[in-house]
Design a protein around this motif. Sequence first.
Motif, PDB file in Angstrom:
ATOM      1  N   LYS A  81      11.689  -0.942  -2.687  1.00 34.52           N
ATOM      2  CA  LYS A  81      10.954   0.271  -2.259  1.00 34.52           C
ATOM      3  C   LYS A  81      11.912   1.351  -1.768  1.00 34.52           C
ATOM      4  O   LYS A  81      12.843   1.039  -1.043  1.00 34.52           O
ATOM      5  CB  LYS A  81      10.037  -0.058  -1.072  1.00 34.52           C
ATOM      6  N   PRO A  82      11.648   2.607  -2.157  1.00 36.92           N
ATOM      7  CA  PRO A  82      12.473   3.695  -1.631  1.00 36.92           C
ATOM      8  C   PRO A  82      12.397   3.716  -0.100  1.00 36.92           C
ATOM      9  O   PRO A  82      11.340   3.439   0.470  1.00 36.92           O
ATOM     10  CB  PRO A  82      11.821   4.948  -2.200  1.00 36.92           C
ATOM     11  N   ARG A  83      13.537   4.033   0.525  1.00 35.50           N
ATOM     12  CA  ARG A  83      13.632   3.911   1.979  1.00 35.50           C
ATOM     13  C   ARG A  83      14.317   5.140   2.566  1.00 35.50           C
ATOM     14  O   ARG A  83      15.308   5.614   2.017  1.00 35.50           O
ATOM     15  CB  ARG A  83      14.446   2.648   2.253  1.00 35.50           C
ATOM     16  N   LEU A  94       0.802  -1.222   0.000  1.00 39.19           N
ATOM     17  CA  LEU A  94       0.000   0.000   0.000  1.00 39.19           C
ATOM     18  C   LEU A  94       0.831   1.267   0.000  1.00 39.19           C
ATOM     19  O   LEU A  94       0.298   2.362  -0.106  1.00 39.19           O
ATOM     20  CB  LEU A  94      -0.896   0.025   1.253  1.00 39.19           C
ATOM     21  N   VAL A  95       2.156   1.143   0.215  1.00 38.79           N
ATOM     22  CA  VAL A  95       2.941   2.369   0.404  1.00 38.79           C
ATOM     23  C   VAL A  95       3.983   2.591  -0.685  1.00 38.79           C
ATOM     24  O   VAL A  95       4.395   1.666  -1.387  1.00 38.79           O
ATOM     25  CB  VAL A  95       3.636   2.389   1.786  1.00 38.79           C
ATOM     26  N   ASP A  96       4.364   3.867  -0.799  1.00 38.92           N
ATOM     27  CA  ASP A  96       5.380   4.255  -1.779  1.00 38.92           C
ATOM     28  C   ASP A  96       6.772   4.274  -1.163  1.00 38.92           C
ATOM     29  O   ASP A  96       7.764   4.038  -1.834  1.00 38.92           O
ATOM     30  CB  ASP A  96       5.067   5.662  -2.305  1.00 38.92           C
ATOM     31  N   MET A 120      -0.234   2.228  11.463  1.00 37.10           N
ATOM     32  CA  MET A 120       0.164   0.993  12.118  1.00 37.10           C
ATOM     33  C   MET A 120       1.587   0.661  11.690  1.00 37.10           C
ATOM     34  O   MET A 120       1.824   0.363  10.529  1.00 37.10           O
ATOM     35  CB  MET A 120      -0.796  -0.116  11.687  1.00 37.10           C
ATOM     36  N   PRO A 121       2.541   0.714  12.616  1.00 29.73           N
ATOM     37  CA  PRO A 121       3.917   0.438  12.199  1.00 29.73           C
ATOM     38  C   PRO A 121       4.130  -1.051  11.965  1.00 29.73           C
ATOM     39  O   PRO A 121       3.393  -1.879  12.501  1.00 29.73           O
ATOM     40  CB  PRO A 121       4.742   0.917  13.399  1.00 29.73           C
ATOM     41  N   GLY A 122       5.123  -1.371  11.164  1.00 30.43           N
ATOM     42  CA  GLY A 122       5.505  -2.770  10.964  1.00 30.43           C
ATOM     43  C   GLY A 122       6.547  -3.135  12.000  1.00 30.43           C
ATOM     44  O   GLY A 122       7.535  -2.427  12.164  1.00 30.43           O
ATOM     45  N   ILE A 123       6.293  -4.236  12.723  1.00 32.30           N
ATOM     46  CA  ILE A 123       7.229  -4.653  13.766  1.00 32.30           C
ATOM     47  C   ILE A 123       8.064  -5.820  13.251  1.00 32.30           C
ATOM     48  O   ILE A 123       7.524  -6.825  12.788  1.00 32.30           O
ATOM     49  CB  ILE A 123       6.471  -5.082  15.039  1.00 32.30           C
ATOM     50  N   MET A 169       5.064   4.079   5.407  1.00 27.90           N
ATOM     51  CA  MET A 169       4.852   3.350   6.663  1.00 27.90           C
ATOM     52  C   MET A 169       6.157   3.234   7.418  1.00 27.90           C
ATOM     53  O   MET A 169       7.236   3.322   6.844  1.00 27.90           O
ATOM     54  CB  MET A 169       4.251   1.961   6.414  1.00 27.90           C
ATOM     55  N   ILE A 170       6.032   3.054   8.735  1.00 31.87           N
ATOM     56  CA  ILE A 170       7.190   2.952   9.613  1.00 31.87           C
ATOM     57  C   ILE A 170       7.475   1.495   9.928  1.00 31.87           C
ATOM     58  O   ILE A 170       6.565   0.731  10.222  1.00 31.87           O
ATOM     59  CB  ILE A 170       6.916   3.742  10.911  1.00 31.87           C
TER      60      ILE A 170
END
Length: 293
Positions: A58-60, A30-32, A179-182, A131-132
């Motif tokens: 994905k760009p980071r 879902l994220v860029d 919602m962060p990714g853990i 997203m984080i």
Amino acid sequence: NDNAIDIPSLQWYPGHMRKAERLVKENLKLVDVVIELLDARIPMSSANPVLREIVGGKPRVIVLNKADLADEAATRAWVNCFATQGITAVPVDAVKGRGVKELVQAIAKCAKQKTDKLVQHGAKARAARCMILGIPNVGKSSLINRLSGGSKTKVENRPGVTRAKQWIRIGAQLELLDMPGILWPKFEDRQAALHLAFTGAINDNVYDVASVVLLLLDTLRMRYPSDLMERYRLEKELPSGMELLEEIGRKRGCLRAGGKVDYEKAEQIVLTDFRSGRLGRVTLDDFPPIPTI
Ligand code: GDP
């Protein structure tokens, strides 16, 4: 001391790891842009070992969080180190909000390249989504709160795939997944596991605190002796091992009846002082040598 840290996978057994990875992968679609949170004191030890595989191309943007607790010169070196790899890293204090403005700019810049490309390919212009990601305790929730400015401006639910997801609007151009990714830390790497224990990233009841505190004191004695001396008013000749802990216990009045040092109390003082920055700003991971291509 070899058994000091034998990090059991109490909370990260293989099933849990696969589930966490699956969740992250689902949201990644879902994220860029991905915002990878690292602890500025231990940028290597706090990294997830397979993040690159999971994130793919994905760009980071990297956040060196808890920068208020890290050695400033070391943080600058880390930022440069990431820059040589073409990655923007931003030092942040997610609690006080320092560096957050710079971070938003960095994310927007990174995301713009992506959304511009989409528009070139005929898509409608839209806000970039991010997203984080990070290991437990690195500051994901704190950063989400900071980025949302306390009051969460929720973007309305979208129909379809993103139905259940909540998005937070940041400025006009960005949306952040609420919602962060853990992800799990590098607990197979002994040195990394130790650094995670020192900084409080892993629960104190899954390792031998006494041995870990001695190793922490040993590390500080070698890397930041003057901070140790200053905090505990110690003499120039720093003792090592138990002697140093005993000395600290005496200076801080951790005594049992009969004048014996209460080691457990002294250990807790050292851990709390270190983690709160009262032992100075400390970085434990040196940046790796710049790779020659
Ligand atoms: P999460 O598990 O990744 O969501 O981490 P949290 O946001 O819950 O933060 C874990 C702990 O670290 C909390 O006690 C926070 O107050 C603290 N913390 C988070 N960010 C910072 C920071 O930049 N500086 C300092 N000193 N503490 C922080």
